[in-house]
Design a protein around this motif. Structure first.
Motif, PDB file in Angstrom:
ATOM      1  N   ASP A  15     -12.129  19.220   4.990  1.00  0.00           N
ATOM      2  CA  ASP A  15     -12.332  17.872   5.485  1.00  0.00           C
ATOM      3  C   ASP A  15     -13.156  17.045   4.490  1.00  0.00           C
ATOM      4  O   ASP A  15     -12.862  15.889   4.232  1.00  0.00           O
ATOM      5  N   ASN A  16     -14.179  17.744   3.927  1.00  0.00           N
ATOM      6  CA  ASN A  16     -15.002  17.036   2.950  1.00  0.00           C
ATOM      7  C   ASN A  16     -14.195  16.645   1.718  1.00  0.00           C
ATOM      8  O   ASN A  16     -14.460  15.638   1.071  1.00  0.00           O
ATOM      9  N   ASN A  17     -13.203  17.511   1.432  1.00  0.00           N
ATOM     10  CA  ASN A  17     -12.386  17.228   0.252  1.00  0.00           C
ATOM     11  C   ASN A  17     -11.268  16.228   0.539  1.00  0.00           C
ATOM     12  O   ASN A  17     -10.487  15.907  -0.344  1.00  0.00           O
ATOM     13  N   LYS A  18     -11.197  15.876   1.780  1.00  0.00           N
ATOM     14  CA  LYS A  18     -10.101  15.004   2.205  1.00  0.00           C
ATOM     15  C   LYS A  18     -10.052  13.742   1.339  1.00  0.00           C
ATOM     16  O   LYS A  18     -11.050  13.038   1.215  1.00  0.00           O
ATOM     17  N   VAL A  19      -8.915  13.560   0.735  1.00  0.00           N
ATOM     18  CA  VAL A  19      -8.768  12.353  -0.080  1.00  0.00           C
ATOM     19  C   VAL A  19      -7.648  11.517   0.512  1.00  0.00           C
ATOM     20  O   VAL A  19      -6.539  12.015   0.696  1.00  0.00           O
ATOM     21  N   ASN A  20      -7.950  10.358   0.843  1.00  0.00           N
ATOM     22  CA  ASN A  20      -6.910   9.462   1.299  1.00  0.00           C
ATOM     23  C   ASN A  20      -6.480   8.613   0.121  1.00  0.00           C
ATOM     24  O   ASN A  20      -7.101   7.620  -0.202  1.00  0.00           O
ATOM     25  N   ILE A  21      -5.439   9.098  -0.516  1.00  0.00           N
ATOM     26  CA  ILE A  21      -5.008   8.371  -1.709  1.00  0.00           C
ATOM     27  C   ILE A  21      -4.149   7.187  -1.299  1.00  0.00           C
ATOM     28  O   ILE A  21      -3.227   7.325  -0.502  1.00  0.00           O
ATOM     29  N   ALA A  22      -4.479   6.056  -1.832  1.00  0.00           N
ATOM     30  CA  ALA A  22      -3.639   4.887  -1.597  1.00  0.00           C
ATOM     31  C   ALA A  22      -3.571   4.071  -2.875  1.00  0.00           C
ATOM     32  O   ALA A  22      -4.588   3.882  -3.561  1.00  0.00           O
ATOM     33  N   LEU A  23      -2.362   3.660  -3.189  1.00  0.00           N
ATOM     34  CA  LEU A  23      -2.194   2.729  -4.302  1.00  0.00           C
ATOM     35  C   LEU A  23      -2.076   1.353  -3.692  1.00  0.00           C
ATOM     36  O   LEU A  23      -1.295   1.159  -2.758  1.00  0.00           O
ATOM     37  N   ARG A  24      -2.832   0.423  -4.206  1.00  0.00           N
ATOM     38  CA  ARG A  24      -2.776  -0.930  -3.662  1.00  0.00           C
ATOM     39  C   ARG A  24      -2.178  -1.836  -4.742  1.00  0.00           C
ATOM     40  O   ARG A  24      -2.794  -2.082  -5.770  1.00  0.00           O
ATOM     41  N   VAL A  25      -0.972  -2.276  -4.502  1.00  0.00           N
ATOM     42  CA  VAL A  25      -0.259  -3.071  -5.511  1.00  0.00           C
ATOM     43  C   VAL A  25      -0.220  -4.535  -5.084  1.00  0.00           C
ATOM     44  O   VAL A  25       0.439  -4.882  -4.102  1.00  0.00           O
ATOM     45  N   PRO A  26      -0.950  -5.391  -5.809  1.00  0.00           N
ATOM     46  CA  PRO A  26      -0.921  -6.811  -5.446  1.00  0.00           C
ATOM     47  C   PRO A  26       0.454  -7.406  -5.735  1.00  0.00           C
ATOM     48  O   PRO A  26       1.005  -7.187  -6.814  1.00  0.00           O
ATOM     49  N   LEU A  27       0.981  -8.103  -4.768  1.00  0.00           N
ATOM     50  CA  LEU A  27       2.272  -8.777  -4.961  1.00  0.00           C
ATOM     51  C   LEU A  27       2.020 -10.271  -4.897  1.00  0.00           C
ATOM     52  O   LEU A  27       1.631 -10.789  -3.846  1.00  0.00           O
ATOM     53  N   THR A  28       2.212 -10.930  -5.998  1.00  0.00           N
ATOM     54  CA  THR A  28       1.975 -12.368  -5.965  1.00  0.00           C
ATOM     55  C   THR A  28       3.208 -13.094  -5.437  1.00  0.00           C
ATOM     56  O   THR A  28       4.331 -12.579  -5.498  1.00  0.00           O
ATOM     57  N   THR A  48       0.848  -1.195   0.000  1.00  0.00           N
ATOM     58  CA  THR A  48       0.000   0.000   0.000  1.00  0.00           C
ATOM     59  C   THR A  48       0.880   1.241   0.000  1.00  0.00           C
ATOM     60  O   THR A  48       1.732   1.391   0.880  1.00  0.00           O
ATOM     61  N   LEU A  49       0.670   2.098  -0.990  1.00  0.00           N
ATOM     62  CA  LEU A  49       1.490   3.313  -1.111  1.00  0.00           C
ATOM     63  C   LEU A  49       0.620   4.563  -0.982  1.00  0.00           C
ATOM     64  O   LEU A  49      -0.496   4.592  -1.494  1.00  0.00           O
ATOM     65  N   SER A  50       1.129   5.582  -0.286  1.00  0.00           N
ATOM     66  CA  SER A  50       0.401   6.855  -0.141  1.00  0.00           C
ATOM     67  C   SER A  50       1.366   8.014  -0.321  1.00  0.00           C
ATOM     68  O   SER A  50       2.516   7.928   0.105  1.00  0.00           O
TER      69      SER A  50
END
Ligand SMILES: O=C(O)CCC(=O)C(=O)O
Ligand SMILES: [Fe+2]
Length: 188
Positions: free
Chosen positions: A107-120, A83-85
């Motif tokens: 606060d409403n604009n709050k974006v919690n960006i996360a990249l989720r990279v599957p690692l096999t 997980t990357l942010s």
């Protein structure tokens, strides 16, 4: 871990206990150095994750004083997710709060960006560029579903390569890291 002993806060490096990489990694290191241009690892870090222990790794950016551009990890035994942010977002957020500019509309604009990279299982990933420098990476506890081993190889930063301030230290580390020694003889 196999590599120099480093105190990142004091910026001190000790080579004493490092005699080379364990012999069982030779074929892997050979393949890595064939695939990745000029990749000369000087550290190998083994991490074991076990669900029953609640293993995880908190969001962080790997050191950039000693460690170079590419962080190369072999993902073993089970699948997981990296997980990357963005680092900047977190910093901006704190700065805004401190300056009283932080209000409910933000606060409403709050974006919690996360990249989720599957690692096999048995895959290799290279963390480099903005994702290595401007994003944090972590492994969430929930993403460790069965025992997992991560082998991370790290190369030297430019400061430790020819022309850099710590070139001599870099040369010493590379000299040792070129050797492969019997795993049984390792003490650290
Ligand atoms: O377990 C992983 O894949 C990540 C390990 C890591 O980020 C680290 O050792 O710095
Ligand atoms: Fe890391």
């Amino acid at each position: 871990d196999f590599g120099p002993k480093v105190n990142f806060k004091k910026r001190k490096i000790q080579l004493g206990p490092f005699h080379g990489f364990p012999d069982f990694t030779k074929s892997l290191v050979d393949r890595l150095t064939q695939i990745l241009v000029d990749f000369k690892p000087v550290e190998l870090c083994h991490l074991e994750y076990v669900p029953s222990r609640g293993s995880a790794i908190d969001p962080h950016v790997d050191d950039t004083w000693l460690w170079g551009e590419r962080l190369v990890t072999v993902n073993l035994l089970s699948d997981t997710v990296l997980t990357l942010s963005p680092v900047l977002y977190a910093e901006n957020h704190i700065r805004l709060e401190g300056h009283n500019q932080y209000n409910s509309s933000h606060d409403n604009n709050k974006v919690n960006i996360a990249l989720r990279v599957p690692l096999t299982r048995r895959s290799l990933f290279v963390l480099a560029g903005p994702l290595r420098h401007s994003w944090t990476h972590q492994i969430l506890r929930d993403d460790v579903t069965s025992r997992r081993l991560a082998m991370t190889f790290r190369e030297l930063s430019l400061e430790f390569t020819p022309g850099g301030q710590f070139e001599k230290h870099g040369q010493e580390m590379l000299f040792i890291a070129k050797r492969f020694v019997s795993f049984a003889s390792h003490s650290n």
